[in-house]
Enzyme design. Structure first.
Site, mmCIF file in Angstrom:
data_model
loop_
_atom_site.group_PDB
_atom_site.id
_atom_site.type_symbol
_atom_site.label_atom_id
_atom_site.label_comp_id
_atom_site.label_asym_id
_atom_site.label_seq_id
_atom_site.Cartn_x
_atom_site.Cartn_y
_atom_site.Cartn_z
ATOM 1 N N SER A 238 37.102 39.054 36.797
ATOM 2 C CA SER A 238 38.438 39.097 37.376
ATOM 3 C C SER A 238 39.199 40.085 36.520
ATOM 4 C CB SER A 238 39.082 37.714 37.332
ATOM 5 O OG SER A 238 40.336 37.749 37.977
ATOM 6 N N GLU A 239 39.671 41.166 37.125
ATOM 7 C CA GLU A 239 40.104 42.308 36.304
ATOM 8 C C GLU A 239 41.381 42.065 35.512
ATOM 9 O OE1 GLU A 239 39.712 42.409 39.630
ATOM 10 O OE2 GLU A 239 41.239 43.641 40.607
#
Lengths: 209, 232, 232, 209
Positions: free
Chosen positions: D46-47
């Site tokens: 999840s960036e």
């Protein structure tokens, strides 16, 4: 007559301000930590990746995972934090370290600093010195005023390869304290028993008033 | 996808070749991948280029690969402690590229982070700036330094889980995270591999994505300068 | 040098002026410096420029400063959740500079790390690259992006010690460390200030050197998208 | 006739390889995590700053400090690690993420991708999409083959502002799978009940064989 190593370190310690994060080079600068004035809290950085450097360890405290930038075993303090070397030099280049106190081979009247190599001699490397002088808020050099031949280490121009150009703010030697200002060096004070004339006489660089 | 290998030799299997570029973690003798360096020595690969802040001492760290003349070039900031290094360098057998310490660390971090180049004030006006692109920002001059991407990274951590998440201890962290980042492949040696799930996800220093292979082993952790204070 | 202040208003005393550039941590509504944002609202300073990945929602986060029209410009990657933002932007009251999310994070990290500019592949061939310097490295084209240095950083952490060492929790870390780094002055708000010495020095996410002032307070920590799984 | 959203996600899941770190965009790509083949271990990034993204939480697990890049509440897994956004995009730009699976508005035969703005319409921002397509090892687009007017979303050239130029490797639509190759697009397979001719007919871009 003039200051000894410990007196130079004690004088340099007066450069420290409360709350500052500071990097001390090897040699006389290391001694500065013995003279931090009462009421002044400073945090020492070790550029391999530590803030809050404590004293050397006892035999019991010795830890091979805990060394300073001079590769000496050290200890931590309650406020200590560890980080990697990229982060460490990020804070150096980013100007987060208020001051570095470093030794030098030569300083020029323009604040150029040479302290990492002598051509033709064994070159060990600049380590973190170039990053420190380029990045920290203030650079104070502590060194003997003259070399072993009696020649001034403060010069119009450095003869040795530079560590940084126009990076030194203040020079503390056994003979006194000089600031790098526009047009040359300004005498801030002389050491005990040293006259202004003696200081000027020993300095091969332009002194301005 | 099993990352845990039995020993350094197996962990390096297929990764070592003559002429490759290796990034190594460690500062002085602190936090160096000693087991992997030993295995590289035994592999007898040669003509290696190393990016490593230091070059070890004569009989420990990268020094052992200098003894066997497996190293062609070093990219380092300080190599003062190694007599054999100096002999080979002065005789022209060994190439040396000095990088300021922070520039070296940032070059590794950049190379591992998709940044081919960045600007820094470090070294402006010195021989380090020779031949490098200069550029002014807000009236100050900076030089361009390039990111490093290594064929292989070797690093040492304190603990790992089985997915390669790493935790370092005190100043043994040093160059290990940036070195790990800049390798196309990274092999890590640790003192202890713990089951996945036993490390706090908030307290992992280097995520396992950077670590491809992993070994556990016993470390000498030699002290270079044993400096004690007097107890009154 | 005491870093701990009683409340957000006192912690910001002397730091707020019209027209300043503020970097704020947080992603969405997660890990945002809500107490400091409230105090900025109450201070009534205006014409602010914010570097912040998002702009909050209408009544929480930076959104509250949009309601009061204290913001002149946003540097953000995604502002979709904020209706008032869109109204002001479309009417020309608010300036908006879109940065790709990673470019924004790296610009903050660079600005705080003495790196005035770096190269990235992100945005090459898009409108983001317009007017930016292009340069080829190893046959690939990159664009130059500049480091950000803010007059003030405001961040939110989980815990701090009295010297400003910060620990974050889960994904509330996000932009807070890079935002803290890039401020000439950084003020942090935390859920708990613990005595110096009670945090493990190995497990500090952001060293206190980056943090100049500090407050403890109660946080709403609003959830933007409450997404649950069905339990069978 | 043709694949539905879940079948497209299931097909996209076959792109995954054991040990890969992968980033899934919002929409159909998110569904891919429901179809990860047995024996394949992938770690989802999840960036905003997380590797090892778990499923949505139960009421009891709900944690306001734990959200994904779509701002939805999520959970962690045994292998999870957290880091800051600069580090997160460092691993994206540095090619450490093997693959991103993303939605799109338009893809060109050269692999150009447009998925972030429609001129004249409300622009929300590119978020991390430009970094992802520029940095990850492989970009797979999953989208409907045509828009709501029935026009091909696969074009000779994109009409919308680009997210990235020549970045897409593979396109998975309700009609089939196409690879971006030298000179155009190559049909990899067609969806259930879709002929090659139908796929070509629906595609406004050069198909090479």
């Amino acid at each position: 007559m003039a200051w000894d190593r410990n007196q130079m370190a004690a004088r340099a310690a007066h450069e420290l301000q409360d709350g500052w994060y500071v990097n001390l080079g090897i040699g006389i600068p290391t001694l500065v930590s013995n003279y931090i004035p009462k009421g002044i809290e400073v945090t020492l950085q070790s550029e391999n990746g530590m803030l809050g450097m404590g004293p050397f360890p006892t035999e019991q405290e010795l830890d091979s995972d805990l060394i300073n930038a001079g590769k000496q075993t050290i200890t931590e303090l309650p406020q200590t934090s560890y980080f990697d070397s990229a982060q460490s030099f990020g804070m150096i280049r980013g100007g987060k370290i208020a001051m570095a106190i470093l030794g030098a081979m030569e300083v020029s009247e323009a604040g150029d600093l040479a302290n990492w190599m002598i051509p033709g001699k064994l070159v060990k490397g600049m380590g973190g010195a170039m990053d420190l002088v380029a990045g920290v808020g203030r650079v104070v050099v502590v060194m003997d005023h003259t070399n072993k031949h009696g020649d001034s280490k403060i010069l119009k121009e450095c003869t040795l390869p530079l560590t940084g150009k126009a990076v030194v703010n203040r020079i503390i030697t056994n003979l006194g304290v000089l600031d790098v200002v526009d047009g040359g060096l300004k005498i801030v004070e002389t050491a005990d028993g040293v006259t202004k004339e003696e200081l000027i006489e020993s300095t091969k660089a332009k002194i301005v008033s | 996808m099993k990352k845990v290998f039995n020993n350094a030799k197996e962990a390096l299997s297929g990764l070592l070749k003559d002429d490759i570029f290796i990034a190594a973690g460690g500062f002085g003798l602190c936090g160096i991948p000693e087991l992997l360096l030993n295995a590289i020595k035994e592999s007898k690969v040669k003509n290696l280029t190393f990016a490593s802040n230091n070059a070890g001492v004569d009989d420990f760290g990268i020094g052992i690969l200098l003894q066997t003349k497996q190293v062609r070039k070093m990219i380092s900031s300080y190599v003062g402690e190694n007599a054999e290094f100096m002999r080979q360098y002065l005789s022209g057998e060994l190439e040396l590229e000095f990088n300021p310490q922070g520039t070296l660390a940032e070059r590794m971090r950049a190379g591992g982070s998709g940044i081919p180049a960045f600007y820094t004030k470090t070294g402006v006006g010195t021989i380090i700036a020779d031949g490098k692109e200069h550029k002014d920002f807000d009236g100050e001059t900076y030089i361009m330094e390039k990111g490093l991407v290594a064929d292989l990274s070797i690093v040492k951590a304190w603990k790992a889980d089985e997915t390669g998440n790493l935790v370092f201890r005190k100043t043994a962290r040093n160059f290990n995270p940036p070195a790990a980042m800049c390798g196309k492949v990274c092999v890590a040696e640790v003192e202890e591999i713990v089951p996945t799930g036993s490390l706090d996800p908030d307290l992992i220093h280097l995520p396992g994505i950077y670590v491809h292979r992993l070994i556990q082993g016993d470390h000498e952790k030699r002290i270079e300068q044993r400096t004690l204070r007097e107890v009154k």
